[in-house]
Structure formats: C-alpha cells, structure tokens
Write an enzyme that holds these catalytic residues in place. Structure first.
Site, PDB file in Angstrom:
ATOM      1  N   ASP A 105       0.841  -1.198   0.000  1.00 31.08           N
ATOM      2  CA  ASP A 105       0.000   0.000   0.000  1.00 31.08           C
ATOM      3  C   ASP A 105       0.879   1.252   0.000  1.00 31.08           C
ATOM      4  OD1 ASP A 105      -2.175  -1.672   0.232  1.00 31.08           O
ATOM      5  OD2 ASP A 105      -2.284  -1.477   2.415  1.00 31.08           O
TER       6      ASP A 105
HETATM    7  N1  URA Z   1      -1.170  -5.884   3.992  1.00 30.83           N
HETATM    8  C1  URA Z   1      -1.672  -4.643   3.984  1.00 30.83           C
HETATM    9  O1  URA Z   1      -2.690  -4.382   4.588  1.00 30.83           O
HETATM   10  N2  URA Z   1      -1.003  -3.699   3.280  1.00 30.83           N
HETATM   11  C2  URA Z   1       0.132  -3.938   2.627  1.00 30.83           C
HETATM   12  O2  URA Z   1       0.703  -3.032   2.035  1.00 30.83           O
HETATM   13  C3  URA Z   1       0.644  -5.240   2.640  1.00 30.83           C
HETATM   14  C4  URA Z   1      -0.026  -6.190   3.328  1.00 30.83           C
END
Ligand code: URA
Length: 246
Positions: A105
């Site tokens: 993310d």
């Molecule tokens: N899980 C999440 O919630 N975000 C990420 O970036 C990776 C794994």
C-alpha cells in the site's frame, strides 16, 4: 540462441540501440576478443564473452531488484495517487520491463521485489506456493493471545478463508510481527480490523528468503546470486544465473 548485438546489449541495460550503435562504431564492443562494429552481428550471448571498452559485462537473462519502499510511493504505475516506485530505481538499474512482485500500500514501507522474470513473479505471488511474507506492525490497541489463536486458525475475511498466519507480540503489545502466506488486498490491515484493532504503521521486513538487511529506506540493490538462487528454489524453478555471479 543467437541474437543481434544491439538487442543483447539493450537488454543488459547498456543503452538505447542508438547509443549501442555509437559504441560499436567507435570500436568499443568486443565479443570473444573480436571488435564488432556491426550491431546486426548475431551471437550466442550466454556462451560468449562480452566486453565494452575493455570491461567484461556479465550476460543475464533476468534481473531482480530489492527495494526498501518508503511511505508515499505507489506500487502500480496506473495509480496516480502518489509517486510511482519506479522513481526510486537508481539510474544504473533503469529498465522498462521491471515488474513489481505483489503490492505494498502507499503508506506501507519495506521490502518490495522487482523482477523481469514473469514466471518467477507469477509463482511468488500465487497462493499455491505459500511464500511467507513477514511484516512488522504497530497497532492502535495491544495485541492478545486471542489474536494469535485467531490468526493461527486461519481467519475468514468477507467469505475469504485465509491461510494460518503467525503472530508474534513484542514486549510493547502494540508492536507485532506477522507472517502471512498469501497476499490479498490490504490483508494485514483487514486482519487486524477484523479483530477490532487498527494498523498504524506497517513495514514488510521479509519476503520468502529475502531480507532487507542494511538496505536503507528508499534504497535499491540487485539481488546477489545466492539470493536469486534461494528465491527460485523457493518456488520450484531452476535459476538461470550466470556462472560468473556464483
Ligand atoms: N497488507 C496490507 O494491509 N497492506 C500492505 O501493504 C501489505 C499487506
């Protein structure tokens, strides 16, 4: 397989075909000790010694780059809500065929692998291969033994049955490490949300056999031969690593 000189050298990231033609005309390219001025010259790159301006260039079919992603960068080049991770790739590693292996993310930091090998990327992200991803997270509320049990049992998230996950709680119970073996959308955040908690900070610290080591935030490095070999082995593929790198 025999390939054109300009195609091989462009693949190695040694410049555009135009730049390579210029190097060839200047007599700076040697194949097996012979100066080659014609860029349409065909040869087998995996069985030949390539030299540019007297320097040995190792031929590789595929490239792999480890990135320590800072917050604020987006993994997908189609997502315009932030700077793309490609901006973090140092000039010497610039290529237009990098593929990110999975996603982080925008606000997540840490280990992101880029590769030019589509089969490797596919297997590393396919749930069948259960590649372990380790995250460090800071939470709004302290984590508990019940969280450990729920994650270990394999949670259900909106009808999705997750693989068992391992949660380790630090002395400060708002700090945890979690190992998951699939990579669903916002998975870690959603797992904690389902437990009535919230992730405030998230960093991926390990991906299969790969670790960040001393790689600083925002830095990138090519995988060593040993790291690449471990990665291919993890997903049952034979690594195509040049002898010179072993
Ligand atoms: N899980 C999440 O919630 N975000 C990420 O970036 C990776 C794994």
């Amino acid at each position: 397989m025999r390939e054109r000189l300009d195609k091989v050298l462009a693949h190695l990231g040694l410049g555009s075909r135009k730049e390579i033609a210029r190097l060839a005309r200047a007599g700076m390219i040697a194949i097996d000790g012979q100066i080659i001025r014609d860029v349409s010259h065909k040869f087998d790159p995996s069985a030949s010694r390539i030299e540019i301006d007297g320097e040995h260039v190792i031929y590789q079919t595929y490239f792999h780059l480890l990135l320590n992603k800072p917050a604020g960068y987006v993994t997908s080049t189609k997502d315009h809500d932030g700077a793309p991770i490609t901006e973090l790739i140092p000039e010497e590693h610039y290529r237009d065929d990098w593929m990110p292996v999975g996603r982080l993310d925008k606000d997540t930091e840490g280990l992101l692998l880029l590769t030019t090998d589509g089969m490797l990327a596919h297997r590393l992200t396919h749930p069948r291969w259960k590649v372990a991803k380790r995250y460090y997270a800071e939470l709004e509320e302290p984590a508990s033994q019940e969280d450990i049990n729920a994650f270990a049992a394999g949670m259900e998230l909106q009808d999705e049955k997750l693989q068992p996950a391992e949660l380790e709680i630090c002395q400060d119970q708002r700090k945890v490490e979690l190992v998951i073996r699939e990579g669903r959308y916002h998975q870690v955040k959603r797992m904690f949300e389902a437990r009535g908690n919230r992730v405030l900070y998230l960093k991926r610290v390990k991906f299969g056999p790969l670790e960040l080591g001393s790689l600083g935030t925002g830095e990138a490095k090519e995988l060593s031969a040993a790291e690449a070999l471990a990665l291919y082995t993890e997903v049952g593929l034979k690594a195509d690593i040049p002898d010179e790198l072993n």
